[in-house]
Design a protein around this motif. Structure first.
Motif, PDB file in Angstrom:
ATOM      1  N   ASP A  32      54.571  39.887  81.368  1.00 41.02           N
ATOM      2  CA  ASP A  32      53.541  40.275  82.052  1.00 41.02           C
ATOM      3  C   ASP A  32      52.806  39.271  81.419  1.00 41.02           C
ATOM      4  OD1 ASP A  32      52.453  40.272  78.837  1.00 41.02           O
ATOM      5  OD2 ASP A  32      51.847  42.759  78.831  1.00 41.02           O
ATOM      6  N   GLU A  33      51.002  39.404  81.959  1.00 36.79           N
ATOM      7  CA  GLU A  33      50.215  38.189  81.754  1.00 36.79           C
ATOM      8  C   GLU A  33      50.334  37.631  80.575  1.00 36.79           C
ATOM      9  OE1 GLU A  33      47.785  41.969  82.588  1.00 36.79           O
ATOM     10  OE2 GLU A  33      49.584  41.101  83.720  1.00 36.79           O
ATOM     11  N   ILE A  34      49.789  38.768  79.644  1.00 36.78           N
ATOM     12  CA  ILE A  34      50.129  38.523  77.919  1.00 36.78           C
ATOM     13  C   ILE A  34      50.794  37.760  77.937  1.00 36.78           C
ATOM     14  CG2 ILE A  34      49.480  39.071  75.881  1.00 36.78           C
ATOM     15  CD1 ILE A  34      48.149  41.388  77.054  1.00 36.78           C
ATOM     16  N   THR A  35      52.219  37.782  78.210  1.00 37.17           N
ATOM     17  CA  THR A  35      53.103  36.986  77.582  1.00 37.17           C
ATOM     18  C   THR A  35      52.877  35.394  77.820  1.00 37.17           C
ATOM     19  OG1 THR A  35      54.643  38.701  78.334  1.00 37.17           O
ATOM     20  CG2 THR A  35      55.466  36.891  77.409  1.00 37.17           C
ATOM     21  N   PHE A  36      52.574  35.825  79.625  1.00 34.23           N
ATOM     22  CA  PHE A  36      52.517  34.389  80.512  1.00 34.23           C
ATOM     23  C   PHE A  36      51.037  33.305  79.756  1.00 34.23           C
ATOM     24  CE2 PHE A  36      55.232  36.206  83.730  1.00 34.23           C
ATOM     25  CZ  PHE A  36      56.227  35.207  83.344  1.00 34.23           C
ATOM     26  N   GLY A  37      50.204  33.736  79.306  1.00 26.56           N
ATOM     27  CA  GLY A  37      48.915  33.674  78.864  1.00 26.56           C
ATOM     28  C   GLY A  37      49.361  32.944  77.733  1.00 26.56           C
ATOM     29  N   ILE A  38      50.116  33.996  76.443  1.00 24.93           N
ATOM     30  CA  ILE A  38      51.015  32.638  75.127  1.00 24.93           C
ATOM     31  C   ILE A  38      51.614  31.628  75.180  1.00 24.93           C
ATOM     32  CG2 ILE A  38      52.343  33.173  73.026  1.00 24.93           C
ATOM     33  CD1 ILE A  38      52.122  36.511  73.675  1.00 24.93           C
ATOM     34  N   LEU A  39      52.608  31.875  76.460  1.00 29.27           N
ATOM     35  CA  LEU A  39      53.238  30.051  76.271  1.00 29.27           C
ATOM     36  C   LEU A  39      52.553  29.412  77.528  1.00 29.27           C
ATOM     37  CD1 LEU A  39      56.424  32.222  78.135  1.00 29.27           C
ATOM     38  CD2 LEU A  39      56.325  30.970  76.445  1.00 29.27           C
ATOM     39  N   ILE A  40      51.045  29.521  77.749  1.00 25.12           N
ATOM     40  CA  ILE A  40      50.059  28.645  78.479  1.00 25.12           C
ATOM     41  C   ILE A  40      49.667  27.961  77.740  1.00 25.12           C
ATOM     42  CG2 ILE A  40      48.057  28.380  79.889  1.00 25.12           C
ATOM     43  CD1 ILE A  40      49.451  30.405  81.645  1.00 25.12           C
ATOM     44  N   GLY A  41      49.477  28.823  76.753  1.00 24.12           N
ATOM     45  CA  GLY A  41      48.659  28.054  75.525  1.00 24.12           C
ATOM     46  C   GLY A  41      48.690  27.440  74.827  1.00 24.12           C
ATOM     47  N   CYS A  42      50.613  27.121  74.164  1.00 25.00           N
ATOM     48  CA  CYS A  42      50.938  26.471  72.769  1.00 25.00           C
ATOM     49  C   CYS A  42      51.921  25.925  74.047  1.00 25.00           C
ATOM     50  CB  CYS A  42      52.183  28.176  72.562  1.00 25.00           C
ATOM     51  SG  CYS A  42      53.607  27.266  71.765  1.00 25.00           S
ATOM     52  N   SER A  43      51.695  26.095  75.416  1.00 26.64           N
ATOM     53  CA  SER A  43      52.293  24.727  75.902  1.00 26.64           C
ATOM     54  C   SER A  43      50.376  23.470  75.961  1.00 26.64           C
ATOM     55  CB  SER A  43      52.522  25.175  77.043  1.00 26.64           C
ATOM     56  OG  SER A  43      53.764  25.467  77.642  1.00 26.64           O
ATOM     57  N   GLN A  56      41.833  17.156  77.622  1.00 29.27           N
ATOM     58  CA  GLN A  56      42.821  16.626  75.824  1.00 29.27           C
ATOM     59  C   GLN A  56      43.304  15.098  76.594  1.00 29.27           C
ATOM     60  OE1 GLN A  56      45.457  18.832  73.547  1.00 29.27           O
ATOM     61  NE2 GLN A  56      45.801  17.995  71.893  1.00 29.27           N
ATOM     62  N   GLU A  57      44.521  15.567  78.230  1.00 31.47           N
ATOM     63  CA  GLU A  57      45.238  14.612  78.547  1.00 31.47           C
ATOM     64  C   GLU A  57      43.915  13.177  79.069  1.00 31.47           C
ATOM     65  OE1 GLU A  57      48.465  14.383  78.615  1.00 31.47           O
ATOM     66  OE2 GLU A  57      48.575  16.529  76.563  1.00 31.47           O
ATOM     67  N   GLY A  58      43.309  13.528  79.424  1.00 30.58           N
ATOM     68  CA  GLY A  58      42.082  12.736  79.997  1.00 30.58           C
ATOM     69  C   GLY A  58      41.743  12.549  81.408  1.00 30.58           C
ATOM     70  N   MET A  59      42.609  13.924  81.808  1.00 28.69           N
ATOM     71  CA  MET A  59      41.747  13.760  82.541  1.00 28.69           C
ATOM     72  C   MET A  59      41.348  15.154  83.549  1.00 28.69           C
ATOM     73  SD  MET A  59      46.104  15.083  83.224  1.00 28.69           S
ATOM     74  CE  MET A  59      46.737  15.515  84.962  1.00 28.69           C
ATOM     75  N   TRP A  60      40.045  14.582  83.498  1.00 31.27           N
ATOM     76  CA  TRP A  60      39.034  15.341  83.164  1.00 31.27           C
ATOM     77  C   TRP A  60      38.536  15.621  84.478  1.00 31.27           C
ATOM     78  CZ3 TRP A  60      34.535  13.538  86.062  1.00 31.27           C
ATOM     79  CH2 TRP A  60      34.115  11.967  86.128  1.00 31.27           C
ATOM     80  N   ARG A 104      48.784  23.513  73.483  1.00 30.60           N
ATOM     81  CA  ARG A 104      48.564  22.757  71.560  1.00 30.60           C
ATOM     82  C   ARG A 104      49.531  21.911  71.937  1.00 30.60           C
ATOM     83  NH1 ARG A 104      47.656  28.003  71.145  1.00 30.60           N
ATOM     84  NH2 ARG A 104      49.999  28.488  70.336  1.00 30.60           N
ATOM     85  N   GLU A 105      50.760  21.775  72.049  1.00 32.24           N
ATOM     86  CA  GLU A 105      51.614  21.106  72.334  1.00 32.24           C
ATOM     87  C   GLU A 105      51.889  20.127  73.128  1.00 32.24           C
ATOM     88  OE1 GLU A 105      55.607  23.111  72.043  1.00 32.24           O
ATOM     89  OE2 GLU A 105      55.105  24.223  70.842  1.00 32.24           O
ATOM     90  N   ARG A 106      50.508  19.348  73.505  1.00 34.28           N
ATOM     91  CA  ARG A 106      50.466  18.810  75.333  1.00 34.28           C
ATOM     92  C   ARG A 106      51.508  18.576  75.662  1.00 34.28           C
ATOM     93  NH1 ARG A 106      46.989  14.012  72.225  1.00 34.28           N
ATOM     94  NH2 ARG A 106      47.041  13.273  74.246  1.00 34.28           N
ATOM     95  N   LYS A 107      51.892  19.667  76.390  1.00 34.09           N
ATOM     96  CA  LYS A 107      52.755  20.272  77.215  1.00 34.09           C
ATOM     97  C   LYS A 107      52.087  20.453  78.697  1.00 34.09           C
ATOM     98  CE  LYS A 107      56.653  20.050  73.613  1.00 34.09           C
ATOM     99  NZ  LYS A 107      57.659  21.191  74.165  1.00 34.09           N
ATOM    100  N   LEU A 108      51.600  20.376  79.475  1.00 33.60           N
ATOM    101  CA  LEU A 108      50.407  20.418  80.796  1.00 33.60           C
ATOM    102  C   LEU A 108      51.432  20.600  81.347  1.00 33.60           C
ATOM    103  CD1 LEU A 108      48.355  21.256  80.891  1.00 33.60           C
ATOM    104  CD2 LEU A 108      48.003  18.793  82.123  1.00 33.60           C
ATOM    105  N   LYS A 109      52.595  20.110  81.785  1.00 36.23           N
ATOM    106  CA  LYS A 109      53.430  20.256  83.293  1.00 36.23           C
ATOM    107  C   LYS A 109      53.856  21.429  82.324  1.00 36.23           C
ATOM    108  CE  LYS A 109      57.165  18.652  85.760  1.00 36.23           C
ATOM    109  NZ  LYS A 109      57.938  17.642  86.058  1.00 36.23           N
ATOM    110  N   ASN A 110      54.042  22.445  81.426  1.00 36.54           N
ATOM    111  CA  ASN A 110      54.776  22.781  81.149  1.00 36.54           C
ATOM    112  C   ASN A 110      53.948  24.059  81.221  1.00 36.54           C
ATOM    113  OD1 ASN A 110      56.581  25.439  80.625  1.00 36.54           O
ATOM    114  ND2 ASN A 110      57.281  24.055  78.387  1.00 36.54           N
ATOM    115  N   ALA A 111      52.374  24.003  81.370  1.00 33.26           N
ATOM    116  CA  ALA A 111      51.629  25.003  81.238  1.00 33.26           C
ATOM    117  C   ALA A 111      51.306  25.403  82.517  1.00 33.26           C
ATOM    118  CB  ALA A 111      50.266  24.549  80.545  1.00 33.26           C
TER     119      ALA A 111
END
Length: 471
Positions: free
Chosen positions: A372-383, A420-424, A385-392
């Protein structure tokens, strides 16, 4: 006149001597007794007194010892407060205290000196146990038990009927006299009396549980199983519930598995007990035993519920053994529900990163799990934090493709990742996306924006956010 007084004195001294001969038989104060008698003797002249003493000393001795001893032996029950001789109680002594059987049932036993096995059974069947007055009725069982034992000891050839043993044991259990029940069972076993002990042992287990005697209950259970007897389903339930309450994980697992092996764990009540046992095992870190138990109950047609899956999933997550967890879901051919699945994904992200979590999610989906949306929210947040913006952003597109509505927490994570990636410059675009999707920003959204713009030294953007927020 003087002659009459002398005759009276002679008679009084004779009485004193006769009573004195009984002193060895009774524990009374001899000095007090004789003194009291002497204080009431009439005062006579000195010559007569000497003459009377001579008559007293020369009077014939009357020995009452034999008569008194015979009377005392025959009437010994009169000296006892309870009206019976405890050294060797007779059948009548027991019958005197047997008040729970109607007189018509025991009247004829007063005239016999020997009980037959059928007599004992008749007495036992006439006993009326009133459970509403347990303490009173328990005392009434004692003379009944006394009759039962007295009958056994009246001759070497006497053997109780199996039905008598069964009824007596049942009455003793209900009276709470559990040690006497065990004595009875041992006695019957030594005498090789055929007795269906299944019901008696089961009642004994339930009795020990009712009195919170764990040692007695488990000991009786082990003894019963050692004899090849199977406890009744109610006794299994009582013992299992008690073991769960005292959190004895080892015993509760052993007893429950034994119940399943006996083919008794198929009802709704046993399913509830199974859930409690599995949760107790997982709480104590015995996840493998819990897993084996689930596999057993499945063979009885009992499907593991949410509580069971949740307990095992948490147990495996605590051990960080996700491969075994996945194989468990595959074995039971069940996928976790949303809550349990989200706990697993969060635990994976925290311990092994987002890539491992995404792989695990894909495997769960093959088993029928629907994120559900919570599952994807967990993955987005973790991505983020790991600076994997494309994955997010890839996970965000998954949300849209499944017609789910992203949570504000997911957008907040994306805003933080952009800064965090300087893409303000893209932060404003994410904010517009929030409004376009009908998601309401919260205080955390503006805090992330202000912190990001300040760090990028974009004070005009800071001012616009402040003004907009005030508006």
């Amino acid at each position: 006149m003087l002659h009459n007084l002398v005759a009276l004195h002679h008679q009084h001294n004779a009485c004193v001597k006769q009573v004195s001969s009984l002193f060895p038989l009774f524990p009374i104060n001899r000095h007090f007794f004789t003194t009291s008698l002497e204080e009431h003797q009439p005062t006579l002249p000195s010559p007569s007194t000497h003459k009377t003493n001579d008559l007293y000393l020369n009077a014939p001795s009357v020995n009452f010892h034999g008569i008194a001893e015979s009377v005392i032996l025959k009437s010994s029950h009169l000296w006892d407060k309870k009206g019976q001789n405890f050294c060797n109680p007779s059948l009548k002594d027991h019958l005197l205290h047997l008040s729970s059987i109607p007189p018509k049932h025991i009247r004829r036993f007063w005239r016999i000196s020997e009980l037959k096995p059928e007599h004992v059974l008749e007495i036992l069947l006439g006993f009326d146990f009133d459970t509403a007055k347990f303490e009173i009725e328990a005392k009434k069982v004692e003379p009944l038990w006394g009759i039962f034992k007295w009958a056994s000891e009246q001759s070497r050839d006497f053997r109780h009927l199996p039905q008598s043993c069964k009824v007596m044991a049942s009455i003793l259990v209900r009276a709470g006299l559990f040690r006497d029940v065990e004595f009875l069972l041992s006695k019957m076993g030594s005498e090789e009396i055929l007795l269906d002990s299944h019901e008696i042992f089961s009642e004994l287990i339930e009795g020990y549980v009712a009195t919170i005697d764990l040692k007695g209950a488990v000991s009786t259970y082990d003894r019963m199983r050692g004899l090849g007897l199977v406890p009744s389903l109610p006794s299994y339930r009582a013992l299992l519930n008690y073991l769960v309450q005292v959190s004895d994980t080892h015993l509760v697992y052993r007893v429950f598995v034994d119940m399943l092996d006996m083919g008794l764990g198929v009802s709704v009540a046993e399913k509830s007990a199974c859930d409690s046992v599995i949760q107790l095992l997982c709480r104590d870190g015995k996840v493998q035993e819990a897993r084996n138990l689930v596999k057993k109950v499945i063979t009885f047609g009992m499907e593991p519920n949410k509580l069971v899956l949740d307990a095992i999933a948490i147990g495996y997550c605590e051990k960080k053994d996700y491969d075994d967890l996945l194989s468990f879901f595959a074995e039971v051919n069940r996928a976790p529900d949303d809550v349990v699945g989200n706990k697993i994904i969060f635990s994976l992200c925290r311990n092994f990163g987002v890539e491992r979590a995404i792989w695990f999610l894909q495997e769960l989906e093959l088993l029928g799990y629907s994120p559900d949306e919570i599952t994807f929210g967990i993955l987005i947040g973790c991505s983020c934090r790991e600076r994997k913006l494309k994955n997010a952003f890839s996970r965000l597109s998954k949300v849209f493709s499944r017609c789910l509505k992203p949570l504000i927490y997911s957008y907040n994570a994306l805003i933080g990742g952009v800064f965090q990636e300087g893409m303000w410059t893209h932060a404003r675009e994410v904010l517009h996306e929030i409004y376009d999707r009908g998601v309401t920003p919260d205080m955390s959204t503006f805090r992330v924006l202000l912190a990001g713009y300040c760090k990028a030294r974009q004070f005009d953007e800071v001012k616009s956010i402040v003004v907009y927020h005030e508006y």
